[in-house]
Design an enzyme around this catalytic site. Structure first.
Site, PDB file in Angstrom:
ATOM      1  N   ASP A   1      78.764  81.734  11.637  1.00 40.08           N
ATOM      2  CA  ASP A   1      77.461  82.101  11.077  1.00 40.08           C
ATOM      3  C   ASP A   1      77.441  83.574  10.693  1.00 40.08           C
ATOM      4  OD1 ASP A   1      76.240  79.669  11.119  1.00 40.08           O
ATOM      5  OD2 ASP A   1      75.197  79.966  13.018  1.00 40.08           O
TER       6      ASP A   1
ATOM      7  N   ASP B   1      76.681  69.409  11.376  1.00 46.65           N
ATOM      8  CA  ASP B   1      76.442  70.542  12.270  1.00 46.65           C
ATOM      9  C   ASP B   1      76.321  70.049  13.718  1.00 46.65           C
ATOM     10  OD1 ASP B   1      75.874  73.128  13.036  1.00 46.65           O
ATOM     11  OD2 ASP B   1      74.193  73.389  11.668  1.00 46.65           O
TER      12      ASP B   1
HETATM   13  C1  DGJ Z   1      73.927  76.464  12.177  1.00 44.14           C
HETATM   14  C2  DGJ Z   1      74.887  76.551  11.038  1.00 44.14           C
HETATM   15  O1  DGJ Z   1      76.001  77.282  11.404  1.00 44.14           O
HETATM   16  C3  DGJ Z   1      74.172  77.175   9.836  1.00 44.14           C
HETATM   17  O2  DGJ Z   1      75.082  77.335   8.791  1.00 44.14           O
HETATM   18  C4  DGJ Z   1      73.031  76.294   9.451  1.00 44.14           C
HETATM   19  O3  DGJ Z   1      73.488  75.069   8.976  1.00 44.14           O
HETATM   20  C5  DGJ Z   1      72.093  76.094  10.635  1.00 44.14           C
HETATM   21  N1  DGJ Z   1      72.795  75.654  11.813  1.00 44.14           N
HETATM   22  C6  DGJ Z   1      71.011  75.099  10.309  1.00 44.14           C
HETATM   23  O4  DGJ Z   1      70.245  74.797  11.383  1.00 44.14           O
END
Ligand code: DGJ
Length: 739
Positions: free
Chosen positions: A549, A479
């Site tokens: 997301d 990430d």
């Molecule tokens: C952002 C990501 O897009 C999510 O899927 C998740 O992993 C969060 N960060 C975790 O902090």
């Protein structure tokens, strides 16, 4: 050999069955572009396409009476300041302040295959017969600087890959202030330009606009490729649609700042450029130094945007993605993020994992919150040691338990970041990328680690690889949750601060390279607050990317539809999450959430224990169904059938490469009263073959030849959609060839 040099004409013709590019060595020694487009026959000279012009006000780059004004010539890698007044492809500043350069042709070499661009990610071929490459060498005699223009023509795709190399051999310390990867001059401006724009949770929406005189551009100055714009531009003829018409598209194999621009002259000629954004970029070209631009790929299609997408998908799948998962179906995963966020115990995780195993999932992914003091987003980043309060048996113990359930285990990391409340920050505050005399702007309470410094990458590599080595890990989600600000490296000389942004990305690639080399069996998925760093550079290391997301099915239709312009379904991480949806508060049917996510690297992102029995049974059925169809969904030829932007309907189909099976998704946004009839016209089927067409919702079956299905179309059963709930209802149709 698909690259021919005509010595008398001093011309190069690069071609395959689908595309041609003709370059010339012009009278001034610069490289001109005589043609780019559909494959044309080779002739001894294309000189008639060289159109010298001289007009009042512009200067000529040759002694009188020549009409040789660079301003009117189509060039391959133009400079500013020697009669071309349009935007240049590069800019070099000399010690004396002069920015005039004059690179002249010296020699060239043609070879089979494609040279590596390591440490930069790039397309590659496994066999020399898959591509031919051309390197044209130019030299600036005043500064003794070499410029090499690299081209690779793929044998089976309408793709020309490009990059440029600067090598300083002279005594002067030059400053490279701009170096685009691609410049393409075209003789007219009868195009619309297409790009993908967005923001967090609404990434990669499609924008099509007319071209106007002057500049139109997209860019990122955020340190990553960004959610705002994707490093991709297409020029399409106004009449071009999904299946017909000319499209010229460019994509940059890079994950940092970029600029893509289209300049239309007042003579309505077009200049397309793509490369690293010149803002905050300065590369020190002292004697012995060199700079290689990232790779840009040019795609030509005379079959509209659909043909363009097929070329990109095949290029990335066959010539960019590497390792175990290249052209291999992706495991069905369940990720705990939306189920628990950071608030969990080992018992919670095992309960969620066990239900996922019962449902038939193949991989359980433990997301953020497992390390350091990570109970919220104020602490922990930088300390890649398991939090034993939450997970007393460590990642090792947890991963073994998950494997004992019959699933693989995956883990989330965010290696480029640090919280102030972390041991790493306390020990090495200078590892943060910021100007120590200024305020360091936090984002999600975190700071950027200075990955332009090797010792920082070494530190994170040591920590992360120890965790991976110690446990049973089959998947890593990498990430990256903030954009860069206050970019200043405390480990770098004043004179090299302009290199930091690029060196940061090289550091990211370095860590990816080390981890993928050391752990070749691990499937990597890239992520950046959803899909803010979804680019071909990262696909080289991580064959899939978390797309957004926003897991709401109605939003995902548009996001995935737009993403599919450039990226194949196999690369698009897509999950079913709980309702009401966490991002938009909307409730959509469980089947529609799956019907959208099926056209991606499929998974779930919720606690299945919370589903009522009938929905859990439905999830089990979805997983059984998907195992049978995922190869077609992920690796089939993908056709967009009905565009959701601005409309109430959406449809797409993925057709197996052998055309024996296909799967079509139709989706409606809102249920409509007394709706008009609607037919969907599938594409990509074998015209003569007979298919059994099964409506997965009603069980209704038709048997029809491909030609009938494609041309007469398939009526959408609006009554069935009403029975399925109307709003956000969807249908899946499967096609299986029968004897
Ligand atoms: C952002 C990501 O897009 C999510 O899927 C998740 O992993 C969060 N960060 C975790 O902090």
């Amino acid at each position: 050999m698909s690259i021919v040099f005509h010595p008398e004409a001093q011309e190069f013709h690069l071609f395959n069955d689908q595309v041609s590019c003709v370059l010339e060595v012009m009278a001034n020694g610069h490289i001109g572009n005589l043609y780019y487009g559909k494959r044309i026959a080779d002739v001894p000279s294309f000189a008639y396409l060289h159109e010298d012009r001289d007009r009042p006000l512009t200067a000529i780059n040759a002694p009188w009476p020549s009409a040789f004004s660079l301003n009117y010539l189509r060039q391959d890698y133009p400079a500013f300041g020697t009669t071309d007044y349009r935007y240049p492809a590069y800019k070099i500043r000399r010690e004396n302040g002069s920015e005039i350069m004059d690179f002249k042709y010296v020699s060239h070499s043609i070879s089979a295959g494609k040279p590596s661009m390591a440490p930069l990610p790039a397309t590659y071929v496994e066999h020399d017969s898959a591509a031919d490459s051309l390197a044209i060498e130019l030299f600036d005699a005043v500064t003794a600087t070499r410029l090499i223009l690299h081209y690779t023509m793929f044998a089976d795709l309408p793709v020309l890959a490009r990059h440029t190399e600067f090598i300083q051999e002279g005594e002067e310390s030059l400053c490279l202030e701009q170096a685009m990867s691609l410049n393409l001059d075209l003789p007219d401006a009868d195009y619309e330009w297409v790009h993908l724009y967005g923001a967090w949770a609404r990434e990669r929406h499609i924008r099509v606009s007319p071209l106007a005189e002057g500049l139109q551009s997209i860019y990122s100055m955020r340190g990553t490729s960004s959610a705002e714009h994707n490093p991709f531009i297409a020029l399409k003829r106004p009449a071009a649609d999904e299946t017909s018409g000319e499209v010229i598209a460019a994509s940059l194999v890079y994950s940092g700042n970029f600029l893509g621009q289209v300049e239309v002259s007042t003579d309505r000629e077009t200049r397309l450029q793509l490369g690293i954004h010149p803002n905050n970029f300065r590369w020190n070209l002292a004697k012995g130094n060199s700079f290689v631009t990232p790779e840009a790929v040019l795609v030509y299609s005379d079959q509209g945007l659909g043909g363009m997408s097929h070329a990109f998908h095949d290029l990335w799948n066959n010539y960019l993605v590497r390792g175990e998962y290249k052209n291999t179906p992706r495991p069905i995963l369940l990720n705990n993020w939306e189920a628990t966020f950071m608030n969990f115990t080992e018992a919670d995780i095992l309960r969620i994992a066990s239900k996922a195993a019962e449902a038939g999932a193949e991989l359980f992914v433990l997301d953020d919150g497992w390390f350091g003091k990570r109970d919220d987003d104020f602490a922990g980043l930088g300390d890649w040691k398991v939090n034993l309060k939450k997970l007393p048996n460590g990642i090792k113990g947890l991963s073994e338990k998950v494997e004992a359930m019959g699933m693989k285990f995956g883990l989330w990391i965010e290696p480029e970041m640090v919280n102030e409340d972390s041991d790493l920050f306390r020990e090495h505050p200078d590892y943060v990328l910021t100007d120590p005399e200024r305020f360091a702007s936090p984002s999600r309470h975190q700071y950027i680690l200075d990955f332009s410094r090797k010792e920082v990458v070494d530190n994170i590599h040591a920590q992360v690889s120890a965790v991976i080595r110690d446990a049973k890990i089959s998947y890593i989600k990498w990430d990256m949750n903030r954009y860069l600000s206050e970019v200043y490296s405390r480990g770098t000389d004043a004179g090299q601060q302009g290199e930091v942004l690029h060196r940061y990305i090289l550091g990211v690639y370095d860590l990816y390279d080390r981890l993928t080399t050391e752990f070749p069996d691990i499937l990597f998925e890239s992520c950046s607050s959803g899909g803010a760093r979804f680019d071909p550079g990262l696909l080289y290391y991580a064959p899939q990317a978390w797309c957004s997301d926003d897991t709401d099915a109605a939003e995902r239709m548009r996001i995935q539809y737009g993403t599919s312009l450039v990226y194949p379904n196999s690369s698009i991480g897509a999950h079913v999450s709980a309702v009401p949806n966490d991002q938009v508060g909307r409730t959509t049917p469980l089947q529609t959430r799956a019907n959208v996510a099926f056209f991606g690297a499929f998974g779930y992102e919720l606690d299945l224990n919370h589903l009522p029995a009938d929905e859990f049974a439905a999830v089990k059925e979805q997983i059984v169904f998907y195992k049978e169809w995922r190869e077609v969904c992920q690796f089939g030829t993908f056709h967009r059938l009905i565009n959701p932007f601005g409309g109430n309907d959406m449809a797409w189909i993925s057709v197996a490469k052998d055309q024996k099976r296909a799967i079509l998704g139709y989706y409606q946004i809102l249920g409509l009263p007394n709706p008009r009839l609607l037919r969907v016209y599938p594409r990509g089927l074998c015209q003569d073959a007979v298919y059994e067409v099964r409506n997965q919702a009603s069980g209704a079956v038709l048997r029809l030849p491909g030609s009938v299905i494609e041309h007469a179309g398939l009526p959408i059963d609006r009554d069935l959609l009403r029975e399925l709930g109307g709003d956000f209802a969807s249908l899946l149709l499967t096609f299986t060839e029968v004897d």
